[in-house]
Design an enzyme around this catalytic site. Structure first.
Site, mmCIF file in Angstrom:
data_model
loop_
_atom_site.group_PDB
_atom_site.id
_atom_site.type_symbol
_atom_site.label_atom_id
_atom_site.label_comp_id
_atom_site.label_asym_id
_atom_site.label_seq_id
_atom_site.Cartn_x
_atom_site.Cartn_y
_atom_site.Cartn_z
ATOM 1 N N ASP A 426 0.935 -1.059 -0.038
ATOM 2 C CA ASP A 426 -0.033 0.015 -0.158
ATOM 3 C C ASP A 426 0.955 1.298 0.041
ATOM 4 O O ASP A 426 2.170 1.127 0.149
ATOM 5 C CB ASP A 426 -0.921 -0.102 1.225
ATOM 6 C CG ASP A 426 -1.583 1.170 1.337
ATOM 7 O OD1 ASP A 426 -2.415 1.686 0.331
ATOM 8 O OD2 ASP A 426 -2.018 1.416 2.496
ATOM 9 N N ASP A 860 -1.486 -0.785 6.082
ATOM 10 C CA ASP A 860 -1.744 -0.225 7.218
ATOM 11 C C ASP A 860 -3.366 -0.043 7.513
ATOM 12 O O ASP A 860 -3.898 0.584 8.623
ATOM 13 C CB ASP A 860 -1.156 0.938 7.632
ATOM 14 C CG ASP A 860 -1.681 2.183 6.840
ATOM 15 O OD1 ASP A 860 -1.593 3.193 7.380
ATOM 16 O OD2 ASP A 860 -1.899 2.111 5.614
ATOM 17 N N ASP A 864 -6.697 -2.565 3.247
ATOM 18 C CA ASP A 864 -5.461 -3.704 2.805
ATOM 19 C C ASP A 864 -5.758 -5.037 3.313
ATOM 20 O O ASP A 864 -5.083 -5.906 3.067
ATOM 21 C CB ASP A 864 -4.090 -3.136 3.303
ATOM 22 C CG ASP A 864 -4.044 -1.702 2.833
ATOM 23 O OD1 ASP A 864 -4.040 -1.437 1.541
ATOM 24 O OD2 ASP A 864 -3.553 -0.984 3.699
#
Length: 1204
Positions: A426, A860, A864
């Site tokens: 990410d 985080d 995700d």
């Protein structure tokens, strides 16, 4: 409640387009059809229940097990391991007479092994359960009836409930916005947990519900919402609201998604439409998978091979046993009369030799069960837990700022950390800190700002002889500003000094544009009077902060004006000025710019614009290009430093021109047409032209500490990095430059659906034909891009693939995904923009399944979670976006940079330790098992064991278990420092060199040879020789004890030869295990012979007094270990593996010799296409080409590669 409301800003006047308006045409005609049948009765949820339309409650579960499924599901997890299943069968057979052992000795070890693992699984899943309980028991204000709101648990919400969410609270379910404390019924929403974006999204309720601003307003409120069924698409929503016999169309602008947060708004009222697992965030999640490492899967295959060996030797033994048993009684004569074949049971009856052979086969399957290591799984579990403790306690992965260490939430995948081939990351909150800093700018052709970006700092560290250039440059300032969003240092324009510059007028216009051209909201602290800003994007906030710090403070906004405190260049004092706000022309991905039209206090009409350089330079007037070349040069330098740039320009408008524009724009906004958006775009484009260039801004999308260095080291280790982000393409590309995934000169393959051709296709009435045409366009782009791969070897420019979410939708379809993957693998960098959580998971699945390599996902946010669960390893960043990613991850770390140590050090060590441990386990069990087989050959395959029952039961528990556990916990081939110094060492795990079939069979052959040497040496030594003082020859009990002694010595000494890093613990367990055997033999032999049987006083009376016992033990150990020692010596001297070369450096004391280290490092640091090492090489090639000099790579490889 009205008294607590903020000043009511009419925000709909701020925007060029009506935020809450939607058309009832097109998609809304689908309502009521398939996929659009959901009906919600607002403020009357029980009506849906009575009409059998039960949509489920708001309870959410992320656990792997439930109370009902734990036992069957966890038992299935245990017994899908082939070894455990085998021992289950053996445990069942142990209750039959064919068993050579007691039932208890078979069942008890299996129960211990399975129970220990199930307890571990229960504890891990219970942690997830506690997180679910905390979330489901959060409180939100729920309408209880009669206009009264009171707190209720999230889990109790139902579709149709009216809730009141207050500032900085999360939305408990998917809601339709009804109203807010603002008159225009707008609110700001932070969707960081959904798409990773930190900028605030503006939402607006329908006009029909916007006046419901008090609790009492809902006393008699009734409405019916008909909308789409639950789905995973975060960015679309179709529905309608029926209120007082009127139909209002619903659009994404009214949708508030679960796990997003209310910001900059005191409160909102909303109606629940999707609950629990029907919410879009949960639709994007996947069930927690049962993950197993590749080594464990290969280990199962090795055990299958051992099963084949077990079956084969059992079959051979049974055939010979049947033949010899049949010959025992022939024509009434007994061949082996001492066995009394004429008076035997079915197990030895010559007249039923076939049945006896079959029964013997079952006995042999159990007798040779020591080929299969029952304690292997539980030993690996113990080792992995201890390895996880070391990971958790590593101070180098502890982040003091948030007081968070690394946390291995599951220990199943430790060795997988050493085999990662592709990282899927990410962006927001993972690579970045969720903060922007204004650091440099170019005004009227002059560059300002002397700060150093992280990319520049990392770049300078690797410049070698060029490194002094950065440190000695007087224009570089390393000091750090204490103001968030502002890291600008230049005394020429700070503290009001800009008025002394020759281009002061341009600077004034530049700063005024920054202070006026935005949609930020000022928030004044009543106690301190300090102004802070709520902006739709962090870079916009940094612009307003920069303007404030440089003398142009924006402090108030109304729906018609923007007020500033400006520094007057004539008087040097702050003066308050107001700018009448006429229009805001919003930023869009197509226009790539944003503009405002204002009237100053002198009556001048000004168009102020900021946007991407790719479009802004084309909009400049002929007389507005005075500083174009210098500005372009500065932008190029800023981009190479990893900065995000925007061009600032303006022009004055005539009254007639503006009046005509405003009239056309108003008419276009009121159109109900499929072409409305394009008509408005054309009107705006006609106005945004003939601009005068002022300069450019450069902000740093602040990377987490050490991200460029970490990416560079991972690239040197041969690990590929893909970035999957929900951000728009421009943001992702800038971050790519900032973290050195992209660089100047790298050819970018951009596959985007945000083109005029695609937009025209989307407006076709035949939607299926439109989708087919768009898909064909995407496929064509992919094929054209793939042709570049074949030429990339000849082209020094590396390729980078950048694809947006809409194109990715088609690229992931079954008939296209192979083409997409082939293209992506051929590129040095891959960035997927505007990716939904589902797409992130699908990309991860595609890479994992089609390449067969180990994938690691790191993120985080809640967006995700699917990606983390789909990857072989999921790493959660314990950052600022909540705990959803951490709770769904396998390992949690606080910063991206810790990934370097987690993989290159802990990953490599764990992979090596587990691989060596498993190989050694097979070796010691094969060694022990074949001594049983060889003895059976001498015993006519009768099923008689060479060893006492307790000897066999405790072999894997006491006498050989602790050394192998110590190997798995403590052994190191090289130190952590050398792991970083020679990163290509990591490829031993990626290529699975240490657990290849060649290495596994090598250890198996070593085990067979060791057992053969042990058995036949002992047999020959004792065959005709008197052993006891009375002249008695060796019996079964002495031969068995001697064989066992030799086996214990050989396998433990083999462990000592295999270890690379000795500690006191390893010395203690290796030599202690051998000593324990002698202590046990004496203690067990002293017990009553009814219990000790063949071991009764065998050591004290027979073995210890006999010199031949000690001599044979010594000679057997030397002879059995000699083949391995010879092979290892030759291999290390003439065919060293890469880690062995590094060990030679360490042992020869040459780690400080730069020339010798460089010679070995040439095999480690190879040519990379991403990271700042690659950026440095590209820069040097460019410098050499300018001087017409040949470029020589600094780490050019000579000789063999490491794999050779």
């Amino acid at each position: 409640m009205a008294g607590g409301r903020r000043r009511k800003h009419h925000f709909s006047r701020i925007h060029a387009f009506s935020c809450g308006k939607a058309s009832m045409k097109d998609e809304h005609s689908l309502i009521g059809g398939p996929g659009f049948s959901r009906k919600v009765y607002c403020n009357d949820p029980d009506r849906a229940y009575s009409s059998l339309q039960y949509y489920g409650d708001n309870y959410v579960s992320t656990t792997k097990y439930t109370l009902a499924t734990f036992l069957p599901k966890s038992l299935f997890e245990q017994f899908r391991r082939v070894a455990n299943f085998y021992f289950l069968v053996c445990a069942i057979l142990s209750f039959l007479p064919v068993s050579p052992y007691s039932a208890f000795s078979n069942v008890f070890p299996l129960v211990v092994v399975v129970a220990a693992t199930m307890i571990k699984e229960f504890i891990e899943d219970f942690q997830r359960k506690k997180q679910d309980i905390e979330m489901n028991n959060r409180k939100v204000k729920l309408h209880q009836g009669g206009g009264v709101f009171d707190y209720s648990k999230w889990r109790d919400l139902k579709a149709g409930d009216i809730v009141k969410v207050e500032k900085d609270e999360f939305f408990p379910a998917d809601l339709i916005l009804l109203s807010s404390n603002y008159d225009d019924a707008i609110c700001y929403v932070e969707t960081m947990n959904l798409d990773g974006e930190t900028n605030l999204k503006l939402k607006q309720a329908l006009e029909g519900t916007s006046k419901l601003q008090e609790d009492s307003s809902f006393q008699h409120f009734k409405a019916v919402i008909t909308c789409e069924d639950p789905n995973a698409n975060l960015y679309t929503f179709i529905g309608s609201l029926e209120l007082e016999d009127q139909q209002f169309p619903l659009a994404p602008q009214q949708l508030l998604l679960r796990d997003s947060k209310l910001r900059n708004t005191d409160f909102v009222y909303g109606v629940v439409i999707f609950t629990g697992h029907d919410t879009k965030v949960m639709q994007n999640s996947t069930d927690p998978p049962s993950k197993r490492s590749k080594i464990e899967k290969r280990m199962d295959k090795v055990i299958y091979c051992l099963f084949f060996v077990l079956f084969l030797v059992s079959l051979i033994g049974s055939i010979f046993f049947g033949i010899w048993t049949k010959k025992d009684l022939k024509n009434g004569r007994m061949k082996r009369w001492y066995l009394r074949p004429d008076d035997s049971t079915v197990y030895y009856d010559p007249t039923q030799a076939e049945a006896a052979a079959i029964l013997h086969f079952l006995t042999a399957l159990m007798l040779y069960g020591y080929f299969i290591p029952i304690s292997l799984y539980v030993s690996i579990e113990i080792v992995k837990v201890l390895q996880s403790i070391f990971i958790n306690q590593d101070v180098h992965m502890y982040y003091a700022e948030t007081d968070k260490p690394a946390h291995a939430r599951t220990s199943n995948l430790n060795e997988e950390l050493g085999q990662v081939d592709t990282i899927l990351s990410d962006k927001t909150g993972t690579l970045t800190c969720n903060s922007m800093e204004f650091i440099k700018c170019s005004i009227a052709g002059t560059a300002y700002g002397r700060g150093v970006t992280e990319v520049e700092r990392a770049f300078s560290k690797r410049r070698g002889p060029y490194g002094h250039q950065l440190n000695n440059d007087n224009n570089i300032v390393e000091s750090k500003s204490s103001i968030k969003g502002f890291n600008f240092m230049d005394e020429r324009i700070m503290n009001g000094n800009w008025v002394k510059e020759s281009n002061a007028k341009a600077i004034q216009n530049f700063l005024r544009l920054l202070a006026v051209c935005h949609t930020a909201i000022p928030d004044i602290d009543e106690e301190t009077g300090k102004v802070s800003y709520e902006a739709e994007s962090p870079d916009e906030a940094s612009f307003v902060i920069a303007a404030r710090e440089l003398g142009f403070e924006f402090y108030e906004r109304t729906h018609t004006a923007i007020s500033l405190r400006e520094l007057d260049p004539k008087s040097g004092n702050k003066t308050e000025r107001s700018y009448k706000l006429l229009n805001i022309l919003e930023f869009s991905s197509a226009r790539k710019r944003m503009s405002v039209i204002v009237r100053d206090e002198d009556g001048k009409l000004l168009l102020l614009s900021k946007g991407a350089d790719s479009v802004m330079f084309d909009l400049l007037a002929k007389n507005g290009r005075e500083f174009e070349e210098k500005t372009k040069q500065h932008i190029s330098e800023y981009a190479d430093s990893g900065l995000r740039t925007l061009i600032l320009a303006y022009r004055e408008l005539h009254e007639d021109e503006y009046n005509q524009f405003n009239k056309e724009l108003t008419e276009a906004k009121n159109l109900v047409s499929a072409d409305q958006e394009q008509i408005v775009e054309n009107i705006l484009q006609h106005m945004e032209k003939d601009l005068i260039l002022l300069g450019a801004t450069a902000v740093e999308d602040k990377l987490q500490d050490g991200v460029p260095e970490c990416i560079d080291k991972l690239a040197q280790a041969g690990i590929k990095l893909w970035v999957l982000t929900g951000d728009k393409m421009e943001t992702a590309i800038n971050i790519g430059f900032a973290c050195s995934l992209l660089r100047q000169g790298m050819r970018q393959i951009i596959i985007s659906s945000d083109t005029p051709e695609h937009k025209s296709l989307e407006k076709m009435e035949d939607k299926s034909a439109a989708e087919a045409a768009i898909k064909a366009s995407v496929v064509q782009q992919l094929r054209e891009a793939k042709t570049l791969i074949s030429t990339s070897d000849e082209n020094p420019e590396a390729l980078a693939l950048i694809i947006d979410g809409k194109s990715l939708t088609y690229a992931l379809e079954d008939d296209v995904k192979d083409l997409f993957l082939e293209l992506a693998i051929g590129c040095a960098s891959v960035i997927c923009c505007r990716s939904s959580p589902k797409q992130k998971a699908l990309v991860t699945r595609l890479v994992k399944s089609r390449t067969g390599s180990t994938t690691l996902a790191i993120g985080d946010g809640a967006n995700d979670v699917g990606m983390l669960q789909e990857a072989d390893i999921g790493i959660g960043i314990s950052g600022v976006e909540g705990m959803q990613a951490v709770m769904s991850s396998d390992i949690a770390i606080a910063q991206f940079r810790f990934l370097e140590r987690l993989l290159l050090v802990h990953g490599h060590w764990c992979y090596r330790r587990i691989s060596s441990m498993i190989c050694y386990f097979f070796y010691k069990n094969i060694t022990f098992g074949f001594t049983l087989f060889f003895f059976e050959m001498y015993a006519s395959f009768s099923g008689q064991s060479a060893y006492n029952d307790w000897f066999m039961s405790l072999y894997n528990v006491f006498f050989t278990s602790l050394p192998v556990i110590a190997l798995g916990v403590f052994d190191q081939d090289v130190s952590s420092k050398l792991c970083f110094k020679f990163p290509l060492l990591y490829q031993e795990g990626v290529q699975n060199i240490l657990f290849s079939w060649k290495r596994i069979f090598g250890w198996a052959i070593n085990g067979v040879s060791s057992s053969a040497i042990i058995f036949f040496f002992c047999i020959r030594a004792f065959k005709h020789q008197a052993f006891r003082e009375g002249g008695e020859v060796v019996g079964l009990e002495i031969l068995g004890a001697t064989l066992y002694t030799c086996v214990v010595w050989v396998v433990n000494c083999q462990m000592a030869l295999s270890i690379s890093y000795f500690t006191y613990i390893q010395h203690f367990v290796i030599w202690g295990s051998i000593l324990l055997w002698y202590v046990f033999l004496m203690a067990y032999g002293a017990i009553d012979p009814t219990l000790s049987t063949t071991a009764y006083k065998v050591f004290t009376e027979a073995l210890a007094p006999s010199p031949s016992y000690w001599v044979v033990t010594l000679l057997v150990v030397v002879a059995a270990l000699l083949p391995y020692f010879a092979y290892s010596s030759i291999q290390m001297r003439f065919f060293p593996m890469y880690h062995q070369m590094i060990q030679w450096i360490r042992k020869d004391g040459q780690t400080s010799d730069p020339e010798y280290c460089d010679m070995v490092r040439q095999r480690s640091i190879r040519h990379t296409t991403v990271g700042f090492t690659a950026r440095l090489e590209a820069s040097r090639r460019f410098e050499a080409s300018k001087r017409h000099e040949p470029y020589i790579a600094p780490f050019q490889i000579h000789g063999r590669s490491a794999s050779q």
